[in-house]
Design a protein around this motif. Structure first.
Motif, short mmCIF file in Angstrom:
data_model
loop_
_atom_site.label_atom_id
_atom_site.label_comp_id
_atom_site.label_asym_id
_atom_site.label_seq_id
_atom_site.Cartn_x
_atom_site.Cartn_y
_atom_site.Cartn_z
N ALA A 4 48.60 -59.78 24.31
CA ALA A 4 47.60 -59.41 23.33
C ALA A 4 46.89 -58.15 23.79
CB ALA A 4 46.58 -60.55 23.16
N GLY A 5 46.28 -57.44 22.84
CA GLY A 5 45.52 -56.29 23.28
C GLY A 5 45.18 -55.30 22.21
N SER A 6 46.12 -54.95 21.36
CA SER A 6 45.89 -53.86 20.40
C SER A 6 45.36 -54.40 19.08
CB SER A 6 47.19 -53.09 20.15
OG SER A 6 47.66 -52.55 21.35
N GLY A 7 44.60 -53.54 18.40
CA GLY A 7 44.14 -53.90 17.06
C GLY A 7 43.01 -54.91 17.08
N ASP A 8 42.62 -55.34 15.87
CA ASP A 8 41.52 -56.29 15.74
C ASP A 8 41.92 -57.68 16.19
OD1 ASP A 8 40.03 -54.26 14.62
OD2 ASP A 8 40.64 -54.75 12.57
N HIS A 9 40.94 -58.48 16.54
CA HIS A 9 41.14 -59.90 16.81
C HIS A 9 40.40 -60.66 15.72
CE1 HIS A 9 42.28 -59.66 21.34
NE2 HIS A 9 42.63 -58.57 20.70
N PHE A 10 41.10 -61.57 15.02
CA PHE A 10 40.49 -62.29 13.92
C PHE A 10 41.30 -63.54 13.62
CE2 PHE A 10 43.20 -58.84 12.44
CZ PHE A 10 44.09 -59.47 11.60
N TYR A 11 40.79 -64.36 12.67
CA TYR A 11 41.44 -65.61 12.29
C TYR A 11 41.99 -65.48 10.87
CZ TYR A 11 38.84 -67.74 16.18
OH TYR A 11 38.32 -68.05 17.41
N VAL A 12 43.13 -66.12 10.61
CA VAL A 12 43.69 -66.18 9.26
C VAL A 12 44.25 -67.57 9.00
CG1 VAL A 12 44.28 -63.72 9.12
CG2 VAL A 12 45.97 -65.34 10.00
N ARG A 13 44.27 -67.94 7.72
CA ARG A 13 44.96 -69.16 7.28
C ARG A 13 46.12 -68.72 6.39
NH1 ARG A 13 43.64 -74.48 7.25
NH2 ARG A 13 41.40 -74.11 7.54
N ALA A 14 47.31 -69.26 6.65
CA ALA A 14 48.51 -68.90 5.89
C ALA A 14 48.65 -69.81 4.67
CB ALA A 14 49.75 -69.02 6.76
N HIS A 15 49.21 -69.26 3.59
CA HIS A 15 49.43 -70.02 2.36
C HIS A 15 50.88 -69.91 1.91
CE1 HIS A 15 45.19 -70.91 1.85
NE2 HIS A 15 44.91 -69.65 2.07
N PHE A 16 51.80 -69.83 2.86
CA PHE A 16 53.23 -69.72 2.52
C PHE A 16 54.04 -70.34 3.64
CE2 PHE A 16 51.97 -66.01 4.94
CZ PHE A 16 53.00 -65.85 5.86
N LYS A 17 55.34 -70.47 3.39
CA LYS A 17 56.26 -71.02 4.39
C LYS A 17 57.20 -69.94 4.88
CE LYS A 17 59.68 -74.70 5.10
NZ LYS A 17 59.07 -75.13 6.36
N TYR A 18 57.41 -69.93 6.17
CA TYR A 18 58.29 -68.92 6.77
C TYR A 18 59.00 -69.55 7.97
CZ TYR A 18 59.72 -64.71 9.34
OH TYR A 18 60.44 -63.75 10.01
N GLU A 19 60.32 -69.36 8.03
CA GLU A 19 61.10 -69.88 9.15
C GLU A 19 61.37 -68.75 10.14
OE1 GLU A 19 61.85 -72.95 9.75
OE2 GLU A 19 60.99 -73.69 7.86
N ALA A 20 61.05 -68.99 11.41
CA ALA A 20 61.26 -67.98 12.46
C ALA A 20 62.73 -67.60 12.54
CB ALA A 20 60.78 -68.52 13.81
N LEU A 148 46.92 -64.18 -1.98
CA LEU A 148 46.35 -64.32 -0.64
C LEU A 148 47.36 -65.07 0.23
CD1 LEU A 148 42.62 -65.24 -1.35
CD2 LEU A 148 43.46 -63.17 -0.25
N LEU A 149 48.42 -64.37 0.64
CA LEU A 149 49.41 -64.99 1.51
C LEU A 149 48.78 -65.35 2.84
CD1 LEU A 149 52.32 -62.59 0.56
CD2 LEU A 149 52.13 -64.99 -0.06
N TYR A 150 47.99 -64.43 3.37
CA TYR A 150 47.11 -64.72 4.50
C TYR A 150 45.68 -64.61 4.00
CZ TYR A 150 50.79 -63.95 8.08
OH TYR A 150 51.90 -64.02 8.88
N GLN A 151 44.85 -65.55 4.36
CA GLN A 151 43.44 -65.50 3.99
C GLN A 151 42.60 -65.39 5.26
OE1 GLN A 151 42.14 -68.86 1.71
NE2 GLN A 151 40.24 -67.89 1.08
N ARG A 152 41.86 -64.31 5.37
CA ARG A 152 41.02 -64.13 6.55
C ARG A 152 39.86 -65.13 6.50
NH1 ARG A 152 40.08 -58.37 9.44
NH2 ARG A 152 38.68 -59.02 11.10
N VAL A 153 39.63 -65.81 7.61
CA VAL A 153 38.60 -66.85 7.66
C VAL A 153 37.71 -66.64 8.87
CG1 VAL A 153 39.95 -68.60 6.42
CG2 VAL A 153 40.19 -68.40 8.91
N GLU A 154 36.52 -67.22 8.79
CA GLU A 154 35.58 -67.20 9.90
C GLU A 154 35.32 -68.62 10.36
OE1 GLU A 154 32.02 -65.15 8.93
OE2 GLU A 154 33.03 -63.30 8.31
#
Length: 336
Positions: A4-20, A148-154
């Motif tokens: 970790a290191g670059s960019g912002d640090h924040f929380y999100v909730r996902a609203h979709f399905k994705y297979e790695a 809102l595929l990703y929803q930023r949350v606090e």
């Protein structure tokens, strides 16, 4: 190893399905919470380095890579555009049958369409998200209509008993049972009658004075914000019967309700619920049908506001499950 290191640090909730698709990636399910630890992985926009967390902000498993919000929205739009030009077989079948089906937005292409476009940029984009699926019915939208595929949350920790909203056919009886058997823990909210006009009520709603109201003959029954705060300060959960539209108003007033939806499988199950003390009147088949249909519509329209669903059962089981859920949710962080 990725750090970790670059960019912002924040929380999100996902609203979709994705297979790695690779060893470094994480699979995603609707509702998953992530702490984004690097939003510019490799110094580029397109991937996030995240860790999956539970509702208490505890890490689940190993950290990994997921597609970024920008990447997801681009792929979502691409899939929608491609589907408009070449609808898949599920869509064709749905139209033939005259029904509305759930569409998979990132379904792998098969047959002649895939071979015809295998060298195109669109095809490569679709293939890279071949295992991701999202449903129009499940993905919430922003005020401008964007998905809102990703929803930023606090993360918010409540240090007072949160109000409890019960939505279901037997909310009144369950509230009476909870107060009667756990008076030191729960208090029924008693609405106040006001003799005023609709303009004043709507103005006070916008100011946060009230969170809900009902018109009863020439009077208004109102739910006051300050009363809810006073109940919380007395170290008890207020129990409310409010319209789902009041839930967001309560959140804006920093009340953060625990919203419990009682889900019954059928009108037969509703009709079979009996309790000589809290449900003395027999429920007719017509009333059971009306309740089942009404709360099915509530679920369809407001499911995104529910904190948790409790399965419909007999009164004793629903009562115990509500008490358990309230205890569990009170210990969790609120994610908004």
């Amino acid at each position: 190893m990725i750090h970790a290191g670059s960019g912002d640090h924040f929380y999100v909730r996902a609203h979709f399905k994705y297979e790695a698709e690779t060893a470094e990636e994480l699979s995603i399910s609707p509702g998953d919470l992530f702490r984004v630890e690097n939003s510019l992985l490799y110094g580029q926009i397109g991937k996030w380095y995240v860790c999956k967390i539970d509702e208490k902000d505890n890490k689940i498993g190993s950290s990994g890579v997921v597609p970024s919000r920008i990447k997801m929205e681009e792929s979502y739009s691409l899939r929608r555009s491609y589907s408009d030009v070449m609808p898949d077989e599920d869509s064709k079948s749905s139209k033939r049958n005259g029904s509305i089906g759930r569409r998979s937005f990132f379904k792998r292409r098969s047959g002649r369409h895939q071979h015809q476009r295998s060298g195109s940029k669109d095809s490569r984009e679709l293939t890279s998200f071949s295992d991701l699926s999202a449903s129009n019915d499940n993905v919430p939208t922003a005020d401008d209509g964007a998905p809102l595929l990703y929803q930023r949350v606090e993360k918010i920790k409540c240090h007072y008993p949160r109000p409890v909203v019960i939505l279901g056919p037997f909310a009144e009886a369950l509230i009476q049972k909870l107060v009667n058997e756990s008076f030191d823990k729960f208090k029924e909210y008693e609405e106040e009658f006001l003799n005023t006009d609709n303009t004043v009520i709507e103005d006070d709603i916008s100011k946060g004075v009230f969170v809900d109201y009902k018109k009863v003959n020439d009077l208004f029954k109102v739910t006051r914000t300050d009363t809810l705060h006073r109940i919380a300060q007395s170290n008890r959960h207020s129990l409310l019967r409010v319209h789902p539209l009041a839930i967001d108003r309560m959140r804006r007033c920093k009340l953060y309700p625990i919203v419990i939806y009682i889900k019954h499988k059928s009108l037969k199950q509703i009709k079979e619920v009996k309790d000589p003390r809290f449900l003395p009147d027999h429920l007719s088949s017509k009333s059971a049908k009306e309740l089942f249909e009404y709360f099915s519509k509530i679920e369809l329209e407001f499911k995104n506001l529910f904190t948790v669903e409790v399965q419909g059962a007999n009164m004793a089981a629903m009562h115990q499950n509500i008490k358990r859920v309230v205890d569990e949710e009170q210990e969790k962080h609120v994610w908004l």
